[in-house]
Design an enzyme around this catalytic site. Structure first.
Site, PDB file in Angstrom:
ATOM      1  CB  SER A  30      32.946  41.253  43.372  1.00 43.05           C
ATOM      2  OG  SER A  30      32.893  40.295  44.370  1.00 43.05           O
ATOM      3  NE  ARG A  54      40.867  36.645  46.369  1.00 46.74           N
ATOM      4  CZ  ARG A  54      40.647  36.547  47.678  1.00 46.74           C
ATOM      5  NH1 ARG A  54      41.428  35.789  48.421  1.00 46.74           N
ATOM      6  NH2 ARG A  54      39.657  37.200  48.255  1.00 46.74           N
ATOM      7  CG  HIS A 103      38.329  33.966  47.270  1.00 45.07           C
ATOM      8  ND1 HIS A 103      38.422  33.457  45.994  1.00 45.07           N
ATOM      9  CD2 HIS A 103      37.551  35.071  47.166  1.00 45.07           C
ATOM     10  CE1 HIS A 103      37.721  34.230  45.165  1.00 45.07           C
ATOM     11  NE2 HIS A 103      37.177  35.213  45.852  1.00 45.07           N
TER      12      HIS A 103
END
Ligand SMILES: O=C(O)[C@@H](CO)OP(=O)(O)O
Ligand SMILES: [Mn+2]
Ligand SMILES: [Mn+2]
Length: 537
Positions: free
Chosen positions: A81, A170, A442
């Site tokens: 991101s 993650r 995720h």
């Protein structure tokens, strides 16, 4: 967007008409991959995105969102991101934090900088604490950078080192924490052989301990503070490999959410609380999930939780995490100078912007996309450029659940806010981030991720319909892949299985390209995605 020299004035775009409302959607974690049952975007009902795709190449193109195309060190680096929104918001590629840290470590310049000299002042009498995410994910931090830093710091005088680890699961496979802790332990053992008193002092899962973002849940940071600074946690172990193995025995254990633990000596005393005179480095290069801890470590006035003790330390971030707040004030590597971003150009040119972002306010879970279309978009800068020209809207998410339980999240609410902003005709640009594909991706829950993609697609339709009504232009794109591939694969692309024959779920982002669709009645005749956006994968 074109400008000349240092002027803020934007020249007219050769192909885009002026004065049309632009609706911009960032589908978080929405890549393009071969269709199969692990491609949740393919499996999900996504008629809006499908119809845009059918219009290729006029309305739909693929662009790269990983590796060097977005300023990451290598082609093996998945997008994320921060880099995705930085690149979209700036319209330019910057060497990102990961790469700048690599260069500083490789050249040794990191040890000559002001930041390192500042922490070095404590090496004689104090302990050097290193706090950060322990994995080779390359999104927030990288194990090899930590390894270089440990070696370099000890060669530059650190005699007592304590590492406070945050397990990942993650950006890397769930369960991989044990291997990373073993690797770190073996490095620390080598340092001990050389006479450096080096140990892991505390730990916990990144989503439950320390790495909250956008001030969503200070409880997460407090749990970390208690373990790292005060040396207190519900779980105590004598070594970290044992800690992680033991905590993972719980059938619901997940690296992202491991509870906090401290390492204690044979008398039960924590081996590495942070005390006056110590040096602290947060070794994550990525900003969003380190800002809150940086505030707790640095700010004299702090009322987010009771720190109990506020140690007098020399603290440096791997990077400076917030350029506007100048936080932290000391750092080892200068961050990319992301200047003159599109948002700043827009306010200088009288363009009114509406940005809708999602806040998730619930306990110990994935946090937020709160700053993605603002903080990241604006070059890691908090706040407005000009609050009279910009409106940032935050929508609180459901409390106390994880996203696979509510995969729709707030997609419809975000889209409705955007629709209202578009229809009000008060704004020239309306941009939103739809978090579903990423946040639910995720969790590794395939069924829920399919639902998530469907909801995001419905939200895109709401935006496009509103743009049609006002004769505007829509731009639908994504920051990186995630939901389009939920399984770890071999080099030939075949799904991998673990030793029990279970599919290896991929919770991370991917290396896949992302779509960009440009359309709407505001486009001049003959202008389409292919002409505006020539970069194709
Ligand atoms: O949750 C995060 O911190 C990252 C993954 O580590 O995801 P994103 O880049 O999509 O925010
Ligand atoms: Mn993202
Ligand atoms: Mn993500």
């Amino acid at each position: 967007m074109c400008s000349s020299g240092n002027s803020w004035k934007l020249e007219d775009h050769p192909k885009l008409r002026k004065g049309k409302i632009i609706g911009l959607v960032v589908l978080d974690g929405w890549g393009e991959a071969d269709p199969d049952k692990y491609n949740c975007i393919h499996v999900a009902e996504t008629p809006t995105m499908d119809s845009l795709k059918k219009g290729a190449p006029d309305r739909w193109r693929l662009i790269r969102a990983h590796g060097t195309a977005v300023g990451l060190p290598t082609e093996d680096d998945m997008g994320n991101s921060e880099v995705g929104h930085n690149a979209l918001g700036a319209g330019r590629i910057y060497a990102q934090g990961a790469k700048l840290v690599d260069l500083a470590l490789a050249s040794g310049k990191i040890y000559e900088g002001k930041g390192f000299r500042y922490i070095q002042q404590c090496f004689d009498k104090g302990t050097l604490h290193l706090i950060g995410l322990l994995s080779d994910g390359g999104v927030h931090s990288r194990l090899d950078q930590l390894q270089f830093l440990l070696k370099g710091a000890s060669e530059h005088g650190a005699k007592r080192i304590r590492v406070h680890i945050l397990t990942d699961g993650r950006d890397v496979l769930d369960g991989s924490s044990v291997g990373f802790v073993e690797k770190l332990e073996s490095d620390l053992a080598k340092l001990r052989e050389k006479g450096v008193d080096a140990q892991i002092a505390s730990g916990g899962g990144r989503m439950y301990v320390t790495m909250d973002r956008y001030e969503n849940d200070w409880g997460v940071v407090k749990r970390g503070w208690d373990a790292q600074v005060l040396g207190q946690a519900p779980h105590k172990f004598q070594n970290a490999v044992e800690a992680v193995k033991k905590l993972r025995e719980d059938p619901n254990a997940n690296d992202q959410y491991l509870p906090p633990f401290v390492i204690v000596d044979e008398n039960g005393n924590a081996v590495g609380p942070i005390v006056d005179g110590d040096a602290v480095v947060t070794f994550n290069f990525r900003a969003d999930r380190m800002v809150m801890l940086a505030k707790a470590l640095e700010n004299e006035d702090f009322d987010k939780f009771d720190r109990v003790r506020f140690p007098r330390i020399h603290y440096a971030g791997m990077l400076q995490y917030d350029g506007e707040l100048k936080l932290p004030s000391h750092y080892l590597v200068s961050p990319p100078e992301i200047e003159r971003t599109s948002g700043e150009y827009l306010v200088h040119n009288g363009v009114r912007t509406f940005a809708c972002r999602l806040i998730h306010i619930f306990l110990c879970s994935e946090t937020v996309k709160f700053g993605h279309v603002t903080f990241f978009w604006n070059g890691n800068r908090s706040g407005y450029f000009n609050s009279e020209m910009e409106e940032y809207v935050e929508i609180p998410s459901d409390v106390g659940i994880t996203f696979n339980v509510q995969p729709k999240m707030k997609a419809l609410e975000i889209a409705e806010k955007a629709r209202d902003a578009i229809l009000s005709e008060n704004f020239h640009q309306v941009r939103i981030n739809l978090p579903n594909g990423d946040m639910v991706g995720h969790t590794g829950d395939i069924e829920a991720t399919i639902e998530a993609c469907k909801a995001a697609d419905q939200a895109v339709k709401i935006m496009i319909d509103a743009i049609e009504q006002v004769g505007g232009i829509y731009v639908i794109t994504a920051d990186h892949g995630n939901a389009e591939d939920m399984v770890k694969r071999d080099k030939k692309g075949q799904p991998l299985f673990d030793k029990n024959g279970n599919i290896q779920i991929l919770t991370s982002h991917t290396l896949h390209p992302v779509p960009i669709a440009i359309g709407g009645p505001g486009l001049a005749e003959g202008v389409n995605s292919a002409r505006i956006c020539p970069m194709v994968v």
